[in-house]
Design a protein around this motif. Structure first.
Motif, PDB file in Angstrom:
ATOM      1  N   ASN A  22      11.783  -6.448 -15.631  1.00 41.62           N
ATOM      2  CA  ASN A  22      10.754  -6.742 -14.626  1.00 41.62           C
ATOM      3  C   ASN A  22       9.808  -5.569 -14.425  1.00 41.62           C
ATOM      4  N   MET A  23       9.913  -4.577 -15.292  1.00 43.27           N
ATOM      5  CA  MET A  23       9.053  -3.405 -15.220  1.00 43.27           C
ATOM      6  C   MET A  23       8.164  -3.352 -16.454  1.00 43.27           C
ATOM      7  N   GLY A  24       7.053  -2.653 -16.311  1.00 47.70           N
ATOM      8  CA  GLY A  24       6.149  -2.413 -17.427  1.00 47.70           C
ATOM      9  C   GLY A  24       5.863  -0.927 -17.531  1.00 47.70           C
ATOM     10  N   VAL A  25       5.345  -0.522 -18.682  1.00 46.58           N
ATOM     11  CA  VAL A  25       5.001   0.881 -18.884  1.00 46.58           C
ATOM     12  C   VAL A  25       3.649   0.944 -19.598  1.00 46.58           C
ATOM     13  N   GLY A  26       2.869   1.934 -19.240  1.00 46.43           N
ATOM     14  CA  GLY A  26       1.571   2.150 -19.858  1.00 46.43           C
ATOM     15  C   GLY A  26       1.240   3.631 -19.866  1.00 46.43           C
ATOM     16  N   THR A  27       0.184   3.974 -20.580  1.00 49.49           N
ATOM     17  CA  THR A  27      -0.275   5.356 -20.659  1.00 49.49           C
ATOM     18  C   THR A  27      -1.507   5.519 -19.787  1.00 49.49           C
ATOM     19  N   LEU A  28      -1.478   6.517 -18.927  1.00 47.87           N
ATOM     20  CA  LEU A  28      -2.649   6.834 -18.114  1.00 47.87           C
ATOM     21  C   LEU A  28      -3.268   8.128 -18.620  1.00 47.87           C
ATOM     22  N   PRO A  29      -4.492   8.070 -19.140  1.00 44.20           N
ATOM     23  CA  PRO A  29      -5.155   9.304 -19.553  1.00 44.20           C
ATOM     24  C   PRO A  29      -5.344  10.221 -18.347  1.00 44.20           C
ATOM     25  N   PRO A  30      -5.522  11.513 -18.579  1.00 49.47           N
ATOM     26  CA  PRO A  30      -5.603  12.464 -17.452  1.00 49.47           C
ATOM     27  C   PRO A  30      -6.568  12.060 -16.339  1.00 49.47           C
ATOM     28  N   SER A  31      -7.739  11.535 -16.665  1.00 49.54           N
ATOM     29  CA  SER A  31      -8.698  11.178 -15.605  1.00 49.54           C
ATOM     30  C   SER A  31      -8.180  10.019 -14.755  1.00 49.54           C
ATOM     31  N   THR A  32      -7.553   9.029 -15.378  1.00 47.38           N
ATOM     32  CA  THR A  32      -6.990   7.902 -14.636  1.00 47.38           C
ATOM     33  C   THR A  32      -5.773   8.352 -13.844  1.00 47.38           C
ATOM     34  N   PHE A  33      -4.947   9.185 -14.450  1.00 48.52           N
ATOM     35  CA  PHE A  33      -3.789   9.780 -13.782  1.00 48.52           C
ATOM     36  C   PHE A  33      -4.246  10.465 -12.489  1.00 48.52           C
ATOM     37  N   ALA A  53      -3.643  17.957 -17.536  1.00 52.86           N
ATOM     38  CA  ALA A  53      -4.077  18.203 -18.911  1.00 52.86           C
ATOM     39  C   ALA A  53      -3.554  17.139 -19.873  1.00 52.86           C
ATOM     40  N   ASN A  54      -2.448  16.472 -19.524  1.00 55.70           N
ATOM     41  CA  ASN A  54      -1.815  15.495 -20.411  1.00 55.70           C
ATOM     42  C   ASN A  54      -1.839  14.114 -19.776  1.00 55.70           C
ATOM     43  N   PRO A  55      -1.677  13.074 -20.604  1.00 59.54           N
ATOM     44  CA  PRO A  55      -1.543  11.738 -20.017  1.00 59.54           C
ATOM     45  C   PRO A  55      -0.220  11.623 -19.271  1.00 59.54           C
ATOM     46  N   ALA A  56      -0.121  10.627 -18.427  1.00 53.29           N
ATOM     47  CA  ALA A  56       1.100  10.349 -17.669  1.00 53.29           C
ATOM     48  C   ALA A  56       1.595   8.957 -18.034  1.00 53.29           C
ATOM     49  N   LEU A  57       2.853   8.685 -17.723  1.00 54.29           N
ATOM     50  CA  LEU A  57       3.419   7.352 -17.901  1.00 54.29           C
ATOM     51  C   LEU A  57       3.269   6.579 -16.601  1.00 54.29           C
ATOM     52  N   ASP A  58       2.732   5.393 -16.695  1.00 48.79           N
ATOM     53  CA  ASP A  58       2.638   4.486 -15.562  1.00 48.79           C
ATOM     54  C   ASP A  58       3.822   3.532 -15.675  1.00 48.79           C
ATOM     55  N   TYR A  59       4.761   3.599 -14.744  1.00 50.23           N
ATOM     56  CA  TYR A  59       5.958   2.759 -14.742  1.00 50.23           C
ATOM     57  C   TYR A  59       5.874   1.880 -13.509  1.00 50.23           C
ATOM     58  N   PHE A  60       5.799   0.573 -13.700  1.00 48.79           N
ATOM     59  CA  PHE A  60       5.446  -0.297 -12.581  1.00 48.79           C
ATOM     60  C   PHE A  60       6.159  -1.643 -12.657  1.00 48.79           C
ATOM     61  N   ARG A  61       6.330  -2.227 -11.487  1.00 45.70           N
ATOM     62  CA  ARG A  61       6.763  -3.616 -11.377  1.00 45.70           C
ATOM     63  C   ARG A  61       5.478  -4.412 -11.193  1.00 45.70           C
ATOM     64  N   PHE A  62       5.335  -5.482 -11.919  1.00 45.75           N
ATOM     65  CA  PHE A  62       4.097  -6.249 -11.893  1.00 45.75           C
ATOM     66  C   PHE A  62       3.751  -6.696 -10.468  1.00 45.75           C
ATOM     67  N   GLU A  63       2.528  -6.370 -10.048  1.00 46.02           N
ATOM     68  CA  GLU A  63       1.989  -6.687  -8.729  1.00 46.02           C
ATOM     69  C   GLU A  63       2.889  -6.173  -7.600  1.00 46.02           C
ATOM     70  N   SER A  64       3.481  -5.013  -7.808  1.00 48.08           N
ATOM     71  CA  SER A  64       4.376  -4.454  -6.798  1.00 48.08           C
ATOM     72  C   SER A  64       4.385  -2.934  -6.911  1.00 48.08           C
ATOM     73  N   ALA A  65       5.565  -2.331  -6.854  1.00 44.55           N
ATOM     74  CA  ALA A  65       5.722  -0.873  -6.831  1.00 44.55           C
ATOM     75  C   ALA A  65       5.267  -0.232  -8.135  1.00 44.55           C
ATOM     76  N   GLY A  66       4.780   0.998  -8.016  1.00 44.05           N
ATOM     77  CA  GLY A  66       4.361   1.740  -9.188  1.00 44.05           C
ATOM     78  C   GLY A  66       4.605   3.222  -9.023  1.00 44.05           C
ATOM     79  N   SER A  67       4.941   3.859 -10.129  1.00 39.10           N
ATOM     80  CA  SER A  67       5.151   5.301 -10.108  1.00 39.10           C
ATOM     81  C   SER A  67       4.651   5.899 -11.413  1.00 39.10           C
ATOM     82  N   LEU A  68       4.443   7.192 -11.364  1.00 43.86           N
ATOM     83  CA  LEU A  68       4.014   7.953 -12.544  1.00 43.86           C
ATOM     84  C   LEU A  68       5.133   8.900 -12.932  1.00 43.86           C
TER      85      LEU A  68
END
Length: 180
Positions: A115-126, A148-163
């Motif tokens: 029920n979780m997803g993962v994506g890459t956030l470039p530094p500006s979006t991070f 300076a580096n991208p971050a991991l976006d770890y999230f539950r769809f339409e709910s909680a999210g963390s980096l």
């Protein structure tokens, strides 16, 4: 007749390059990823793998790292794993594990899909995500050098999210919540 051995050789050669997953873990199946929430039209950014893999140089060493959502073969649950480059080559690191058997003992929980997803956030979006967060006093808030580096976006769809981001001062990955 000569084509069969050549085709078999090619398939076996490709298999040799396959990533060896951590013991007790597997990739999600197509059925487990069939939910509408994993379609690109329902999300703020595009994922070619239905939000189960993210890539980037997360620790700033100039090598591409990969994060995966994997399914346990030993219990009802999943986890976020990072295949991270380091001084000894690439190694697996678990960033988060959800074990529904432990969370709901004696409830006969039947795992159906991550029920979780993962994506890459470039530094500006991070940086923008951090700007929207309400950090608690215990959070390690990224400093200027951490962007300076991208971050991991770890999230539950339409709910909680963390980096998960590489903290240069801490020399480790830190989790930072941006929504609950």
């Amino acid at each position: 007749m000569r084509r069969i051995p050549i085709l078999l050789f090619i398939l076996l050669s490709l298999e040799a390059f396959a990533l060896e997953l951590p013991e007790g873990w597997r990739l999600p199946t197509a059925k487990e990823l069939s939910g509408e929430e994993r379609d690109n039209q329902h999300n703020s950014y595009i994922s070619e793998n239905r939000f189960t893999k993210a890539e980037g140089d997360f620790n700033g060493d100039g090598k591409i790292d990969s994060a995966y959502i994997l399914i346990s073969n030993k219990f009802n649950g999943d986890g976020l794993f990072l295949y991270l480059s380091g001084t000894k080559g690439y190694e697996w690191h678990i960033l988060e594990e959800s074990n529904w058997d432990k969370s709901y003992p004696d409830k006969n929980y039947v795992y159906s899909s991550p029920n979780m997803g993962v994506g890459t956030l470039p530094p500006s979006t991070f940086r923008r995500y951090v700007g929207k967060a309400w950090p608690t006093p215990t959070d390690i808030v990224p400093t200027e050098e951490d962007f300076a580096n991208p971050a991991l976006d770890y999230f539950r769809f339409e709910s909680a999210g963390s980096l998960f981001f590489w903290s240069k001062s801490e020399q480790r990955f830190v989790r930072f919540w941006y929504s609950d």
